[in-house]
Design a protein around this motif. Structure first.
Motif, PDB file in Angstrom:
ATOM      1  N   PHE A 179       0.824  -1.207   0.000  1.00  0.00           N
ATOM      2  CA  PHE A 179       0.000   0.000   0.000  1.00  0.00           C
ATOM      3  C   PHE A 179       0.861   1.262   0.000  1.00  0.00           C
ATOM      4  CE2 PHE A 179      -3.640  -2.664   1.185  1.00  0.00           C
ATOM      5  CZ  PHE A 179      -4.622  -2.076   0.398  1.00  0.00           C
ATOM      6  N   ALA A 180       1.960   1.258   0.741  1.00  0.00           N
ATOM      7  CA  ALA A 180       2.845   2.426   0.754  1.00  0.00           C
ATOM      8  C   ALA A 180       3.444   2.657  -0.634  1.00  0.00           C
ATOM      9  CB  ALA A 180       3.947   2.228   1.794  1.00  0.00           C
ATOM     10  N   ALA A 181       3.892   1.590  -1.290  1.00  0.00           N
ATOM     11  CA  ALA A 181       4.462   1.725  -2.632  1.00  0.00           C
ATOM     12  C   ALA A 181       3.412   2.237  -3.617  1.00  0.00           C
ATOM     13  CB  ALA A 181       5.026   0.387  -3.103  1.00  0.00           C
ATOM     14  N   PHE A 182       2.193   1.723  -3.517  1.00  0.00           N
ATOM     15  CA  PHE A 182       1.123   2.182  -4.402  1.00  0.00           C
ATOM     16  C   PHE A 182       0.804   3.660  -4.153  1.00  0.00           C
ATOM     17  CE2 PHE A 182      -3.447   2.833  -5.257  1.00  0.00           C
ATOM     18  CZ  PHE A 182      -3.423   2.625  -6.629  1.00  0.00           C
ATOM     19  N   GLY A 183       0.771   4.065  -2.886  1.00  0.00           N
ATOM     20  CA  GLY A 183       0.499   5.466  -2.546  1.00  0.00           C
ATOM     21  C   GLY A 183       1.570   6.399  -3.076  1.00  0.00           C
ATOM     22  N   ILE A 184       2.826   5.998  -2.945  1.00  0.00           N
ATOM     23  CA  ILE A 184       3.926   6.818  -3.462  1.00  0.00           C
ATOM     24  C   ILE A 184       3.842   6.919  -4.975  1.00  0.00           C
ATOM     25  CG2 ILE A 184       6.438   6.881  -3.756  1.00  0.00           C
ATOM     26  CD1 ILE A 184       6.613   5.671  -0.909  1.00  0.00           C
ATOM     27  N   TRP A 185       3.599   5.801  -5.635  1.00  0.00           N
ATOM     28  CA  TRP A 185       3.491   5.806  -7.103  1.00  0.00           C
ATOM     29  C   TRP A 185       2.353   6.710  -7.561  1.00  0.00           C
ATOM     30  CZ3 TRP A 185      -0.654   3.889 -10.032  1.00  0.00           C
ATOM     31  CH2 TRP A 185      -0.448   3.889 -11.410  1.00  0.00           C
ATOM     32  N   LEU A 186       1.190   6.573  -6.913  1.00  0.00           N
ATOM     33  CA  LEU A 186       0.031   7.373  -7.294  1.00  0.00           C
ATOM     34  C   LEU A 186       0.282   8.856  -7.039  1.00  0.00           C
ATOM     35  CD1 LEU A 186      -2.855   7.183  -8.379  1.00  0.00           C
ATOM     36  CD2 LEU A 186      -3.638   7.001  -6.019  1.00  0.00           C
ATOM     37  N   GLY A 187       0.892   9.181  -5.919  1.00  0.00           N
ATOM     38  CA  GLY A 187       1.198  10.578  -5.615  1.00  0.00           C
ATOM     39  C   GLY A 187       2.142  11.186  -6.636  1.00  0.00           C
ATOM     40  N   LEU A 188       3.168  10.450  -7.014  1.00  0.00           N
ATOM     41  CA  LEU A 188       4.108  10.949  -8.031  1.00  0.00           C
ATOM     42  C   LEU A 188       3.433  11.124  -9.372  1.00  0.00           C
ATOM     43  CD1 LEU A 188       7.323   8.902  -7.189  1.00  0.00           C
ATOM     44  CD2 LEU A 188       6.946  11.344  -6.866  1.00  0.00           C
TER      45      LEU A 188
END
Length: 160
Positions: A44-53
């Motif tokens: 979930f953290a990786a997905f959140g970072i990817w989506l934010g970028l």
């Protein structure tokens, strides 16, 4: 002697592998909930970072495009009122291209260096209306950018 050392090494290696396997199974079984929770948290953290970028990159690209278009428009174009009054646009070219008086007025404001928002405020219309007039004028003049439209308008005698 070499044979005994080889057998001893193989047996020792098998014992170490067996101990490592049982220890691994014990750790996995004993701490499975924590391991799965950590794995889900990492995903979930990786997905959140990817989506934010991804979201912030799009906004930056749009901002850069707008800045580039605004930089291409001359900031200080002399526009004294006397010259505008004394200048008469070439009506033959205007009728041939099918440019309306409102489109010509907006083209003149573009030549003065005004943005779409400033033109909309000055003419008391919405910014979308200005964008529509600009797009139609650009099509009629065969221009892709504001500077090209202004240059083409001057060449045809539509602008001073």
């Amino acid at each position: 002697m070499k044979r005994h050392a080889l057998i001893f090494g193989l047996v020792g290696g098998l014992l170490i592998a067996t101990l490592q396997y049982t220890e691994y199974r014990f750790v996995i079984i004993e701490h499975s909930v924590e391991l799965y929770s950590a794995l889900v948290a990492i995903l979930f953290a990786a997905f959140g970072i990817w989506l934010g970028l991804r979201i912030t990159r799009r906004r930056e690209v749009i901002r850069e495009t707008i800045v580039i278009k605004e930089v291409l428009v001359p900031a200080e174009v002399p526009a004294p009122a006397q010259e505008e009054v004394s200048f008469a646009p070439n009506t033959a070219h205007q009728q041939t291209l099918g440019i309306t008086p409102r489109e010509l007025e907006i083209l003149a404001l573009i030549a003065r260096g005004l943005s779409n928002r400033e033109i909309a405020t000055q003419l008391f219309v919405s910014e979308n209306t200005v964008k529509t007039h600009c797009a139609r004028t650009f099509d009629k003049l065969g221009a892709a950018r504001r500077t090209q439209a202004v240059q083409r308008g001057k060449e045809l005698g539509l602008l001073p």
